[in-house]
Design a protein around this motif. Sequence first.
Motif, PDB file in Angstrom:
ATOM      1  N   ILE A 291      19.254   1.630 -59.930  1.00 27.02           N
ATOM      2  CA  ILE A 291      17.827   1.532 -60.260  1.00 27.02           C
ATOM      3  C   ILE A 291      17.534   0.227 -60.988  1.00 27.02           C
ATOM      4  O   ILE A 291      16.594  -0.510 -60.645  1.00 27.02           O
ATOM      5  CB  ILE A 291      17.389   2.734 -61.116  1.00 27.02           C
ATOM      6  N   PHE A 295      15.236  -2.736 -59.704  1.00 30.47           N
ATOM      7  CA  PHE A 295      14.047  -2.984 -60.531  1.00 30.47           C
ATOM      8  C   PHE A 295      14.029  -4.442 -60.995  1.00 30.47           C
ATOM      9  O   PHE A 295      12.986  -5.114 -60.939  1.00 30.47           O
ATOM     10  CB  PHE A 295      14.042  -2.046 -61.736  1.00 30.47           C
ATOM     11  N   GLN A 298      13.136  -6.634 -58.027  1.00 33.89           N
ATOM     12  CA  GLN A 298      11.793  -6.467 -57.473  1.00 33.89           C
ATOM     13  C   GLN A 298      10.676  -6.772 -58.483  1.00 33.89           C
ATOM     14  O   GLN A 298       9.579  -7.161 -58.078  1.00 33.89           O
ATOM     15  CB  GLN A 298      11.624  -5.032 -56.953  1.00 33.89           C
ATOM     16  N   TYR A 299      10.973  -6.600 -59.770  1.00 39.92           N
ATOM     17  CA  TYR A 299       9.883  -6.711 -60.749  1.00 39.92           C
ATOM     18  C   TYR A 299       9.275  -8.105 -60.790  1.00 39.92           C
ATOM     19  O   TYR A 299       8.045  -8.262 -60.902  1.00 39.92           O
ATOM     20  CB  TYR A 299      10.379  -6.323 -62.144  1.00 39.92           C
ATOM     21  N   ARG A 305       5.088  -2.799 -63.798  1.00 40.39           N
ATOM     22  CA  ARG A 305       6.244  -1.912 -63.999  1.00 40.39           C
ATOM     23  C   ARG A 305       6.049  -0.562 -63.316  1.00 40.39           C
ATOM     24  O   ARG A 305       6.997   0.005 -62.777  1.00 40.39           O
ATOM     25  CB  ARG A 305       6.512  -1.738 -65.497  1.00 40.39           C
ATOM     26  N   THR A 308       6.430  -1.002 -59.604  1.00 39.51           N
ATOM     27  CA  THR A 308       7.823  -1.366 -59.273  1.00 39.51           C
ATOM     28  C   THR A 308       8.746  -0.171 -59.363  1.00 39.51           C
ATOM     29  O   THR A 308       9.548   0.078 -58.448  1.00 39.51           O
ATOM     30  CB  THR A 308       8.325  -2.475 -60.218  1.00 39.51           C
ATOM     31  N   ILE A 309       8.638   0.612 -60.448  1.00 38.96           N
ATOM     32  CA  ILE A 309       9.564   1.727 -60.614  1.00 38.96           C
ATOM     33  C   ILE A 309       9.307   2.807 -59.569  1.00 38.96           C
ATOM     34  O   ILE A 309      10.232   3.444 -59.054  1.00 38.96           O
ATOM     35  CB  ILE A 309       9.498   2.315 -62.044  1.00 38.96           C
ATOM     36  N   VAL A 312      10.848   1.481 -56.357  1.00 38.59           N
ATOM     37  CA  VAL A 312      12.310   1.554 -56.447  1.00 38.59           C
ATOM     38  C   VAL A 312      12.782   2.987 -56.276  1.00 38.59           C
ATOM     39  O   VAL A 312      13.731   3.263 -55.525  1.00 38.59           O
ATOM     40  CB  VAL A 312      12.792   0.977 -57.797  1.00 38.59           C
ATOM     41  N   PRO A 365      12.830   6.258 -65.347  1.00 38.60           N
ATOM     42  CA  PRO A 365      11.443   5.800 -65.109  1.00 38.60           C
ATOM     43  C   PRO A 365      10.580   5.906 -66.362  1.00 38.60           C
ATOM     44  O   PRO A 365       9.776   5.006 -66.647  1.00 38.60           O
ATOM     45  CB  PRO A 365      10.946   6.739 -64.005  1.00 38.60           C
ATOM     46  N   ILE A 368      11.493   3.057 -68.734  1.00 36.07           N
ATOM     47  CA  ILE A 368      11.068   1.733 -68.275  1.00 36.07           C
ATOM     48  C   ILE A 368       9.560   1.533 -68.482  1.00 36.07           C
ATOM     49  O   ILE A 368       9.117   0.475 -68.952  1.00 36.07           O
ATOM     50  CB  ILE A 368      11.451   1.530 -66.798  1.00 36.07           C
TER      51      ILE A 368
END
Length: 855
Positions: A291, A295, A298-299, A305, A308-309, A312, A365, A368
């Motif tokens: 993860i 993350f 990709q972030y 966020r 993105t999460i 993901v 998640p 984050i």
Amino acid sequence: MKSLQKAVDWSVQYPRAVMLAVAGLLVLAGSQIPRIAIDTDPENMLPADQSARVLHNEAKETFKLYDLIVVGVVNESDPDGVFNPASLARIHDLTRAIERIDGVLRQDLLSLSTVDNISQGGPGVVRFEWLMSAPPETREEAHAIRAAAERIPLIDGTLLSEDGRAVAIFVPIEAKSESHRIATAIEEVIAGLGGDEEYHITGIPVAEDTFGVEMFKQMGIAAPAAGLIVFLLMWAFFRSVALIIAPMIVATVTVTVTMGLLIGLGFTVHIMSSMIPIFLMPIAVVDSVHILSEFADQYHRVGDRHKTIRMVMRDLLTPMYYTSLTSAAGFASLAFAPIPPVRVFGVFVAIGITLAFFLTITFIPAYIVRLSDERIAKLKRAEGDGHEHHLLARTLAGLGPKALSASKVILTLTVVVVVVSAYGISLIEVNDNPVRWFRPSHPIRVADRVLNEHFSGTYSAFLILEHQTPPGRPEAFDTAVTNLLGEAVREGDIDLTGQWSTLRESVEPASASATLTALIDAVWDRLDQASDDEAALWDAVLVVLEDAQTNAKVFQTPDALAFIGRLQAELTNVDVVGKSSSVADIVKTVHRELREGDPRYFSIPPTASGVAQTLLSYESSHRPQDLWHFLRPDYRAAAIWVQLTSGDNQDMLRVTSHLDGYLAENPPPEGMSVNWAGLTYLNVVWQNDMVNGMLRALLGSFVIVFVMMLVLFRSAWFALLAMLPLSVTIGLIYGVIGLAGKDYDMPIAVLSALTLGLSVDFAIHFLQRLRAIHQEEKAWRSTVERLFEEPARAITRNAIVIAVGFLPLLASPLVPYNTVGFFLAAIMAVSCVVTLILLPSVVGVLSKRILTGGA
């Protein structure tokens, strides 16, 4: 899967509730940890009703056998070894001090100061006097003690070495769980003795209990140390302390809750379950690293966020679910193993894996999205700083095309590896020894090596002989009395058959000795009321019963003792058997002294009454209880104490196999059984059960995982591909074990389940992403290029984090922890390489068949 996605969405929406729930769970489980109970007794590897264990416990009860701590005293500097006044004085003082330690069975302690010198005391008289009631004052007196001890088989080789340089003290203890405490108390006594002697303490009980103490320490040191290394490695990859704290929290909560649940439910922490934290740590971190890796990648592109999460988790949820499911299934299959601690280990690791999965998809998640904008911005700057030029990225980018171009070479090498691995697996030997759970430099290992070089052996096994009337067959006295009374009827004498039947039925069934005693008493009562003619016949019956009573004491007869002697002689033909001791040795020694000490009479008397005289004489010694360590009071069962210089399972197995071969050609007398007991023998039994159970569990897991792969990929080809890395990894790891001569022991056995779980984890992620990317790219080469970007980086990061992170276990003083650390690293490295190199090669060869239509 939709419900899992809802759980992710809920966690992103209500992160504070998730964190509070995790904190509450951690506190609740952590409150159970202080109730921990440690159990390192390998005897508990077998169920309580297992036949070998039942026989072992019956033998301990019948013959009053106790677990022993072995203390050795060695003097290499004095020309007379330990047989000098100063050394013997210290041995005497040490013995008296040991007797005062709580938990020591003083009356059964074996030392030069606590055993008898058996000598001739005149015609037909045996003298029993303490061998060393007080320390000698001169060297001549010390030499006399050695000479006297060498004439007594029970002592020679057991309490003194052949070269006279070492003396042993066998310390019987009330409970195995007290052995470390007692050994520590003995060490404190030794510290105050002084002198040139070397002191060594060993024995299976000490090894087991000391391992428990060290194991408890390692649970608090090794696992956190490994966790710290994992943390530092993740920081090196992600450069964000705030971000990588999340997987460490998941791992900590997973381990704490799982162990808290185990302890709270009343399970003891056995050798197996002590490794649960070490096994759960990498498994709990693996999904989190996937993860974080995606993350972080990709972030910097998405910039939000929450989005993105969610993206993901949408990509990773299915592979994470199946990797967790397959790993849990692999360990849960151990629930069918015949070893109770293995079942507990398997079930609770499966519970921990399941918990780690739910924590990963909810807590990660939530954590984050709760990070501050400032911390996220740092992550964006760190990841946005040209990761394309990163060494790992550059290496992996070139690996995919190379794997494709060299596919034939890779496949050929794989075949070679499989063939060599198969050969290596054929060389594996199942072997274990509690003493070898410590490093060679550990004092227990040193003591084991030194004392087994000097003495007949510090490892004990017991051969139990028991005589029983075959089922359905009447006792010999029944037949004899019936024939006697029948002959009297035929000759026209008095008919007492009816009275005998009534008498026989009136006696409660019991042991042969008890039955005969009751019948003899009953016949005496009849004699008081009988006529002269009846009395004569009852007298004849009485003679038959009294003869039968003598013969019922089977191990008081010369033939039975001669059979014991033959067994002892045969056992010494196995090199690891230093000596054996039995009632036959007592009888021979006393018989010699009854015959004026003439060595020619070191033999078994020719009659049962002669044997009885020797035993009666021995009961006048200072240690009459020693007789009942070798005999059951009814004389229908006997024990042979076998001393071995090695406690390895393979060595014990050689002894049992050798004796089996001998008994096949030289069967015991009719009605006599021969069985093994003792901790050294029990180790063989549970190891055999464990190997068979683990093999069945592993094969069952393969089937279960394959079915899961079919469900996940809906393709037999992809299911087979998913099984390839774990098959090659397991084969290679175990092939190396065989080729290296490493014994197949308990840690190695359970590592197979971990290999299955982690190897299929990489394969699932790789193949799932491969199919998803190929649906977009359509072309195989462009698919490989993308596949060796983020997906390959996540797999490699995982492998490095776990492989390197758990190498600190190599610093542990406990060999099982070293084994787990080394092979855990090897499993991760091999499964990663196999996944990233072999799978692309195989898929490349089969691409037209299995990827047609965007499959």
